[in-house]
Design an enzyme around this catalytic site. Structure first.
Site, PDB file in Angstrom:
ATOM      1  N   GLU A  53      42.016  19.734 -24.897  1.00 48.87           N
ATOM      2  CA  GLU A  53      41.253  19.245 -26.083  1.00 48.87           C
ATOM      3  C   GLU A  53      40.379  18.145 -25.720  1.00 48.87           C
ATOM      4  OE1 GLU A  53      45.653  17.612 -25.656  1.00 48.87           O
ATOM      5  OE2 GLU A  53      44.579  19.364 -25.204  1.00 48.87           O
ATOM      6  N   ASN A  62      18.148   4.842  13.224  1.00 53.82           N
ATOM      7  CA  ASN A  62      19.012   4.314  12.425  1.00 53.82           C
ATOM      8  C   ASN A  62      19.182   2.808  12.416  1.00 53.82           C
ATOM      9  OD1 ASN A  62      21.550   4.395  11.103  1.00 53.82           O
ATOM     10  ND2 ASN A  62      22.984   4.274  12.836  1.00 53.82           N
ATOM     11  N   GLU A 105      43.136  17.761 -19.816  1.00 53.23           N
ATOM     12  CA  GLU A 105      43.611  18.363 -21.132  1.00 53.23           C
ATOM     13  C   GLU A 105      42.726  18.999 -21.556  1.00 53.23           C
ATOM     14  OE1 GLU A 105      46.568  18.573 -21.954  1.00 53.23           O
ATOM     15  OE2 GLU A 105      47.585  17.142 -20.518  1.00 53.23           O
ATOM     16  N   GLU A 107     -11.512   0.107  -3.199  1.00 55.09           N
ATOM     17  CA  GLU A 107     -10.576   0.641  -2.451  1.00 55.09           C
ATOM     18  C   GLU A 107      -9.613   1.682  -2.789  1.00 55.09           C
ATOM     19  OE1 GLU A 107      -9.028  -2.575  -0.457  1.00 55.09           O
ATOM     20  OE2 GLU A 107      -8.127  -3.427  -2.209  1.00 55.09           O
ATOM     21  N   ASP A 162      39.352  40.012 -25.863  1.00 57.64           N
ATOM     22  CA  ASP A 162      40.781  39.476 -26.421  1.00 57.64           C
ATOM     23  C   ASP A 162      41.609  40.759 -26.347  1.00 57.64           C
ATOM     24  OD1 ASP A 162      39.874  39.455 -29.929  1.00 57.64           O
ATOM     25  OD2 ASP A 162      39.699  41.081 -28.237  1.00 57.64           O
ATOM     26  N   ASP A 220       0.850  -1.095  -0.153  1.00 60.30           N
ATOM     27  CA  ASP A 220      -0.063   0.037   0.080  1.00 60.30           C
ATOM     28  C   ASP A 220       0.857   1.231   0.131  1.00 60.30           C
ATOM     29  OD1 ASP A 220      -2.093  -1.652   0.426  1.00 60.30           O
ATOM     30  OD2 ASP A 220      -1.887  -1.712   2.551  1.00 60.30           O
ATOM     31  N   TRP A 278      43.260  38.028 -31.584  1.00 57.23           N
ATOM     32  CA  TRP A 278      42.179  37.286 -32.098  1.00 57.23           C
ATOM     33  C   TRP A 278      41.703  36.040 -31.380  1.00 57.23           C
ATOM     34  CZ3 TRP A 278      39.474  38.773 -36.251  1.00 57.23           C
ATOM     35  CH2 TRP A 278      40.109  40.122 -36.964  1.00 57.23           C
TER      36      TRP A 278
END
Length: 631
Positions: A519, A406, A517, A248, A617, A49, A621
């Site tokens: 990349e 617990n 890294e 029910e 920047d 239930d 570039w």
């Protein structure tokens, strides 16, 4: 607590353990919840239930306390519901790993629950439902339950797992409550707290006269009550819900401004096709008090999915913007006994509302739903937080520092195990693992990845601690635990008896630093391209490109370094964002690579997006990035 398999199987296991070539440390098999599946939610105990409450990123499921009832010869008899005087509670943050919070000893009449029952007037606690509401600036929790079929009680608490108290010392709703006359079975409560904070309680069931077709078709035994502001009183009179073929199991949820009342259709007489026996039908209204209009059905009887039927009980809930239905089925008892015998266990599957507000048919299965979030292995994890298991049980614990009421894992024998799904160790991986254990015998805990026979990344040696509730923390080194994995704790030891108990476990991360890294950083808003000079890395264009990836953080403070360069003699500024929040900037002047470091940077923990963006920047570039490193 579900018992071990029969004596015959135990003897067979002993015989097989003596055969040549069979490892005495072979992992045991799970009972009903197979690793990779999410249903049933648990198989180390039963629960019927179910009702779901969502609170602060966790789903709490409250259940009737199904337990096996035995004949005098030790065989399991058909469920007579006699143990249903407690309420089982489990919770999860990810829909796969469920923490067992034990049983709330609700009923207290006639010394029920060995005198620890909370509601001294109640002899039973069936089909619970739960809600919370902010009252006087504080969240209060309300647990509604049925005293058999004779009335509805309520308990209150300051947390979803208690401790609970009885604020009334009597039932909240009885047959004498205004509007409740004519209800055959006054049970199966469902509660809704509306957007304005008003509470509504739905309950009822039964057929006044099963031999009368009109009574079967329109029992008129469902009711809705408006609750008082305190959620422990009734405001006004109950209103009848004319639910066709009502049996029910009241259910209620709100979707897109409409109120959905759902229930189990009865089994009596002959039904038109739109009212299939034993399935979950639903009605819709623009008001929580109705009137409701029947729309159809969305959950077949469990027999359709699992080959064992019985009654059908459900609750619909939303978790992290996904709708689900929790229901019960006799899958654990069937796996253990070969037949269900009326003993039930909780399941969850997704539920979908169509564009027109109707509900699609739910597909019940053992696969269940996918894990919604990774588990953090670097925080304390209760051993009773279980995705899958073989052979264990849970019990009340005397260990310090745990949650309310617990528990610890017990009944641990050689070859038993517990496991959790999708623990994220991050790219840096784990350094150590510790566990809190208690033992009179001792043994080992093998820490394995992905299966009970998977790669061994560490072994905890458990020595006798002086008693089954005398606790000691043990620790060992870990090697090879990185990334996302299932984690299996496989228990080994000599003899056939119980080896030890386990309270909690926790990994610690490697602290030597994480280097990524650039990349390899390809998450969203990718960089302009890769470069081989002045290093192997990536190039970023101003205000349009980024290098990003997901990093797991166990700690909230790091020193962070980036190696980079500008494409000219000018200075390029690269901003660092963690979890969408800017935490600092790196400035690279000239084309010669340099390492820039930010010290003591604070950020969010857990899985976070790490992003490097060339924000301006200053005339260049582009900028080049080699790597990012966390210390």
């Amino acid at each position: 607590m579900i018992r071990k398999l029969t004596v015959l199987l135990w003897v067979l296991t002993l015989l097989l353990s003596g055969l040549p070539g069979l490892s005495v440390h072979a992992a045991n098999s799970p009972l009903a919840k197979i690793p990779g599946n999410s249903n049933p939610l648990m198989d180390h105990k039963l629960g019927a239930d179910p009702f779901a409450l969502v609170y602060k990123g966790r789903v709490y499921v409250y259940m009737s306390s199904d337990e096996y009832v035995y004949n005098s010869d030790g065989t399991v008899k058909e469920n007579d519901f006699s143990p249903l005087n407690k309420i089982q509670v489990i919770s999860s943050a990810d829909m796969v790993n469920w923490t067992d919070h034990g049983a709330i000893p609700v009923a207290g009449y006639n010394n029920a629950n060995n005198g620890s029952g909370i509601a001294k007037w109640a002899s039973l606690s069936w089909a619970p439902s739960a809600a919370y509401k902010t009252i006087n600036g504080k969240d209060k929790f309300f647990l509604y339950f049925a005293n058999g079929a004779s009335g509805i009680g309520v308990l209150t608490a300051d947390s979803p797992i208690g401790p609970w108290t009885d604020p009334l010392g009597k039932a909240l709703v009885t047959q004498s409550t205004p509007g409740m006359s004519g209800v055959t079975w006054l049970f199966d409560p469902a509660v809704l707290v509306d957007d304005d904070g008003t509470g509504y309680l739905y309950s009822g069931g039964g057929i006044p006269n099963t031999s009368d077709p009109a009574s079967v078709a329109n029992p008129k035994t469902a009711r809705v009550l408006k609750l008082g502001a305190d959620m422990t009183s009734v405001a006004g009179s109950a209103v009848t819900i004319d639910a066709p073929y009502m049996f029910e199991d009241s259910g209620i949820h709100k979707y897109n401004g409409k109120y959905y009342y759902s229930y189990c259709i009865n089994f009596s007489g002959t039904h038109p096709p739109d009212y299939p026996a034993g399935e979950i039908g639903y009605m819709v209204s623009s008001s929580p008090m109705g009137p409701f209009t029947y729309k159809g059905h969305f959950l077949k009887n469990p027999y359709t999915f699992f080959g064992v039927g019985g009654n059908n009980h459900h609750a619909v809930f939303n978790f992290n913007n996904q709708w689900y239905v929790v229901y019960h089925a006799q899958t654990v008892s069937k796996a253990q006994l070969g037949e269900g015998k009326g003993y039930r266990s909780p399941h969850i599957n997704k539920l979908v509302h169509n564009a027109d507000g109707t509900i699609q048919e739910v597909q019940g299965n053992m696969a269940g739903v996918p894990q919604t979030a990774n588990l953090n292995p670097y925080t304390r994890v209760e051993a009773e937080t279980i995705g899958w298991q073989a052979g264990i049980a849970t019990e009340k614990s005397q260990a310090a520092g745990g949650p309310v009421a617990n528990l610890n894992v017990t009944n641990i024998h050689n070859g038993d195990w517990i496991a959790v799904g999708s623990a994220d160790f991050g790219t840096g991986g784990a350094k150590t693992v510790k566990a809190n254990v208690a033992s009179t015998v001792g043994g080992k805990i093998e820490v394995r990845l992905d299966s009970a026979a998977g790669p061994l990344v560490g072994t905890l040696n458990v020595s006798p601690t002086g008693g089954a509730q005398v606790w000691k923390e043990i620790e060992t080194g870990v090697s090879g635990a990185a990334g996302v994995h299932k984690v299996f704790f496989v228990f080994t030891g000599s003899g056939t008896g119980s080896l030890f108990n386990m309270d909690y476990w926790q990994f610690t991360p490697n602290t030597s630093g994480t280097k990524v890294e650039a990349e390899t950083m390809t998450l969203g808003g990718t960089y302009a391209g890769k470069v081989n000079s002045p290093f192997s890395g990536v190039v970023l264009y101003a205000n349009q490109d980024s290098a990003a990836y997901t990093q797991y953080f166990a700690n909230s403070t790091h020193s962070i370094s980036v190696r980079g360069a500008s494409s000219s003699s000018a200075t390029a500024r690269v901003d660092l964002l963690i979890g969408g929040t800017a935490v600092g900037s790196f400035y690279f002047t000239g084309t010669a690579p340099t390492v820039q470091t930010l010290s003591g940077i604070s950020h969010a923990t857990g899985n976070q997006e790490v992003k490097l963006v060339l924000t301006t920047d200053n005339g260049t570039w582009d900028a080049y990035v080699d790597y990012i490193e966390f210390q």
